[in-house]
Motif scaffolding. Structure first.
Motif, PDB file in Angstrom:
ATOM      1  N   TYR A  49     -34.154  -5.888  -6.455  1.00 40.99           N
ATOM      2  CA  TYR A  49     -34.533  -4.437  -7.113  1.00 40.99           C
ATOM      3  C   TYR A  49     -33.217  -4.046  -7.980  1.00 40.99           C
ATOM      4  CZ  TYR A  49     -32.501  -2.037  -3.519  1.00 40.99           C
ATOM      5  OH  TYR A  49     -31.754  -1.622  -2.368  1.00 40.99           O
ATOM      6  N   GLU A  50     -33.618  -3.163  -9.002  1.00 37.93           N
ATOM      7  CA  GLU A  50     -32.566  -2.486  -9.806  1.00 37.93           C
ATOM      8  C   GLU A  50     -32.466  -1.016  -9.654  1.00 37.93           C
ATOM      9  OE1 GLU A  50     -31.179  -2.295 -14.424  1.00 37.93           O
ATOM     10  OE2 GLU A  50     -32.567  -3.775 -13.777  1.00 37.93           O
ATOM     11  N   ILE A  51     -31.426  -0.506  -9.277  1.00 35.92           N
ATOM     12  CA  ILE A  51     -31.512   0.944  -9.362  1.00 35.92           C
ATOM     13  C   ILE A  51     -31.230   1.476 -10.876  1.00 35.92           C
ATOM     14  CG2 ILE A  51     -30.448   3.195  -8.309  1.00 35.92           C
ATOM     15  CD1 ILE A  51     -29.909   1.642  -5.982  1.00 35.92           C
ATOM     16  N   ASN A  52     -32.409   2.465 -11.591  1.00 36.84           N
ATOM     17  CA  ASN A  52     -32.059   2.942 -12.786  1.00 36.84           C
ATOM     18  C   ASN A  52     -31.560   4.246 -12.646  1.00 36.84           C
ATOM     19  OD1 ASN A  52     -33.228   0.514 -13.792  1.00 36.84           O
ATOM     20  ND2 ASN A  52     -35.179   1.166 -13.653  1.00 36.84           N
ATOM     21  N   GLU A  53     -30.331   4.810 -12.271  1.00 44.18           N
ATOM     22  CA  GLU A  53     -29.805   5.769 -12.192  1.00 44.18           C
ATOM     23  C   GLU A  53     -28.638   5.698 -12.886  1.00 44.18           C
ATOM     24  OE1 GLU A  53     -31.180   8.469 -11.591  1.00 44.18           O
ATOM     25  OE2 GLU A  53     -32.904   8.057 -10.136  1.00 44.18           O
ATOM     26  N   ASP A  54     -27.741   6.934 -13.525  1.00 45.90           N
ATOM     27  CA  ASP A  54     -26.555   6.930 -13.865  1.00 45.90           C
ATOM     28  C   ASP A  54     -25.480   6.563 -12.490  1.00 45.90           C
ATOM     29  OD1 ASP A  54     -23.886   7.433 -14.732  1.00 45.90           O
ATOM     30  OD2 ASP A  54     -24.675   8.816 -16.124  1.00 45.90           O
ATOM     31  N   GLU A 108     -42.277  -6.379 -13.176  1.00 45.95           N
ATOM     32  CA  GLU A 108     -41.720  -5.474 -12.623  1.00 45.95           C
ATOM     33  C   GLU A 108     -42.204  -4.156 -13.033  1.00 45.95           C
ATOM     34  OE1 GLU A 108     -37.618  -6.224 -14.134  1.00 45.95           O
ATOM     35  OE2 GLU A 108     -37.212  -7.225 -12.289  1.00 45.95           O
ATOM     36  N   MET A 109     -41.965  -3.027 -12.376  1.00 46.44           N
ATOM     37  CA  MET A 109     -42.450  -1.816 -12.405  1.00 46.44           C
ATOM     38  C   MET A 109     -41.460  -0.756 -12.017  1.00 46.44           C
ATOM     39  SD  MET A 109     -45.516  -1.646  -9.594  1.00 46.44           S
ATOM     40  CE  MET A 109     -46.163   0.185 -10.041  1.00 46.44           C
ATOM     41  N   ASP A 110     -41.409   0.342 -12.516  1.00 44.47           N
ATOM     42  CA  ASP A 110     -40.593   1.379 -12.188  1.00 44.47           C
ATOM     43  C   ASP A 110     -41.361   2.438 -11.049  1.00 44.47           C
ATOM     44  OD1 ASP A 110     -38.786   0.599 -13.830  1.00 44.47           O
ATOM     45  OD2 ASP A 110     -39.292   1.687 -15.579  1.00 44.47           O
ATOM     46  N   VAL A 111     -40.544   2.653  -9.900  1.00 42.16           N
ATOM     47  CA  VAL A 111     -41.130   3.499  -9.014  1.00 42.16           C
ATOM     48  C   VAL A 111     -40.135   4.347  -8.301  1.00 42.16           C
ATOM     49  CG1 VAL A 111     -43.033   2.011  -8.406  1.00 42.16           C
ATOM     50  CG2 VAL A 111     -40.522   1.615  -7.200  1.00 42.16           C
ATOM     51  N   THR A 112     -40.415   5.379  -7.730  1.00 43.28           N
ATOM     52  CA  THR A 112     -39.445   6.096  -6.918  1.00 43.28           C
ATOM     53  C   THR A 112     -39.512   6.001  -5.442  1.00 43.28           C
ATOM     54  OG1 THR A 112     -39.885   8.212  -8.391  1.00 43.28           O
ATOM     55  CG2 THR A 112     -38.970   8.710  -6.491  1.00 43.28           C
ATOM     56  N   GLU A 126     -34.068  11.018  -4.106  1.00 39.81           N
ATOM     57  CA  GLU A 126     -34.977   9.845  -4.247  1.00 39.81           C
ATOM     58  C   GLU A 126     -34.287   9.098  -5.384  1.00 39.81           C
ATOM     59  OE1 GLU A 126     -39.533  11.629  -3.750  1.00 39.81           O
ATOM     60  OE2 GLU A 126     -38.513  12.121  -5.604  1.00 39.81           O
ATOM     61  N   LEU A 127     -34.570   7.855  -5.685  1.00 43.07           N
ATOM     62  CA  LEU A 127     -33.953   6.987  -6.728  1.00 43.07           C
ATOM     63  C   LEU A 127     -35.076   6.471  -7.523  1.00 43.07           C
ATOM     64  CD1 LEU A 127     -31.043   5.377  -4.612  1.00 43.07           C
ATOM     65  CD2 LEU A 127     -30.767   7.084  -6.152  1.00 43.07           C
ATOM     66  N   GLN A 128     -34.909   6.173  -8.758  1.00 47.68           N
ATOM     67  CA  GLN A 128     -35.482   5.398  -9.694  1.00 47.68           C
ATOM     68  C   GLN A 128     -35.268   4.074  -9.387  1.00 47.68           C
ATOM     69  OE1 GLN A 128     -38.448   6.209 -11.555  1.00 47.68           O
ATOM     70  NE2 GLN A 128     -38.293   8.320 -10.657  1.00 47.68           N
ATOM     71  N   VAL A 129     -36.089   3.374  -9.061  1.00 43.47           N
ATOM     72  CA  VAL A 129     -35.987   1.869  -8.810  1.00 43.47           C
ATOM     73  C   VAL A 129     -37.061   0.813  -9.719  1.00 43.47           C
ATOM     74  CG1 VAL A 129     -35.971  -0.158  -7.341  1.00 43.47           C
ATOM     75  CG2 VAL A 129     -35.080   1.959  -6.636  1.00 43.47           C
ATOM     76  N   ARG A 130     -36.349  -0.190 -10.272  1.00 43.85           N
ATOM     77  CA  ARG A 130     -37.233  -1.191 -10.800  1.00 43.85           C
ATOM     78  C   ARG A 130     -37.364  -2.568 -10.146  1.00 43.85           C
ATOM     79  NH1 ARG A 130     -36.014  -1.802 -17.054  1.00 43.85           N
ATOM     80  NH2 ARG A 130     -37.170   0.323 -16.833  1.00 43.85           N
TER      81      ARG A 130
END
Length: 212
Positions: free
Chosen positions: A166-171, A100-104, A128-132
């Motif tokens: 995928y997982e969204i890495n946002e509050d 897995e990696m973190d991308v926008t 845009e969202l940070q996604v893993r």
């Protein structure tokens, strides 16, 4: 399936050689990875732009370096020449398809809210969202339906469609879309103009009086 992009090694790294590469319609580039030494390469400018336009910013690219085995990469970043709007440098990152990696990822709002038809204004604080995710599972775009939004309604990160890949890495409380009354927009614009005004100098008149 990854799209193929041909590349060649850069042996001469002098400024004159780099300039000649650009003159020939190619883009000086670098390819690197966590466990790989960086390599100086160049790719065809037209093919690079076409690949990004057709496949998306987070596309998996099979970089076919002349004389070597192709490697899976992603376009990490690139630089452009503003006046000519040409790509002048690109960085490619070698990816592990199993890791897995973190991308926008771009966030898209679909539809026209009911509240907008009633006179409200749709605002989108996040684009845009940070996604893993694993490289092959990275979405090109994340879309959310805003048709049912009425004036005063808000969509947060927690309301976005859930996905197993995928997982969204946002509050989760972060607002991604809201419909506000027209007067609210006018108030905000008024506040911005006030903030931009030059502040009054306290005591300026007294100082002038003393100088006289």
């Amino acid at each position: 399936m990854a799209v193929t992009l041909k590349a060649a090694k850069r042996e001469d790294l002098t400024k004159s050689a780099t300039k000649q590469i650009r003159t020939n319609g190619d883009v000086p580039s670098v390819v690197y990875g966590k466990e790989e030494d960086s390599k100086a390469i160049f790719v065809n400018s037209t093919e690079l732009v076409k690949t990004v336009r057709d496949e998306g910013r987070n596309a998996i690219i099979s970089l076919d370096i002349e004389g070597e085995k192709p490697v899976d990469v992603m376009l990490h970043e690139y630089q452009t020449e503003p006046l000519k709007d040409e790509v002048i440098h690109a960085d490619f990152y070698i990816v592990n398809m199993k890791q897995e990696m973190d991308v926008t990822v771009s966030l898209n709002l679909d539809g026209e809210p009911v509240g907008v038809k009633d006179g409200g204004v749709l605002q989108q604080p996040m684009y845009e969202l940070q996604v893993r995710a694993k490289p092959a599972d990275i979405p090109e775009v994340i879309s959310v339906d805003v048709n049912k939004l009425e004036i005063g309604d808000t969509i947060t990160v927690a309301d976005l469609p859930k996905a197993d890949l995928y997982e969204i890495n946002e509050d989760e409380d972060t607002t991604v879309a809201t419909v506000v009354p027209p007067d609210t927009v006018e108030d905000l614009e008024g506040e911005e103009s006030d903030e931009g005004a030059e502040p009054e100098l306290v005591g300026a008149e007294e100082d002038e009086g003393k100088s006289e």
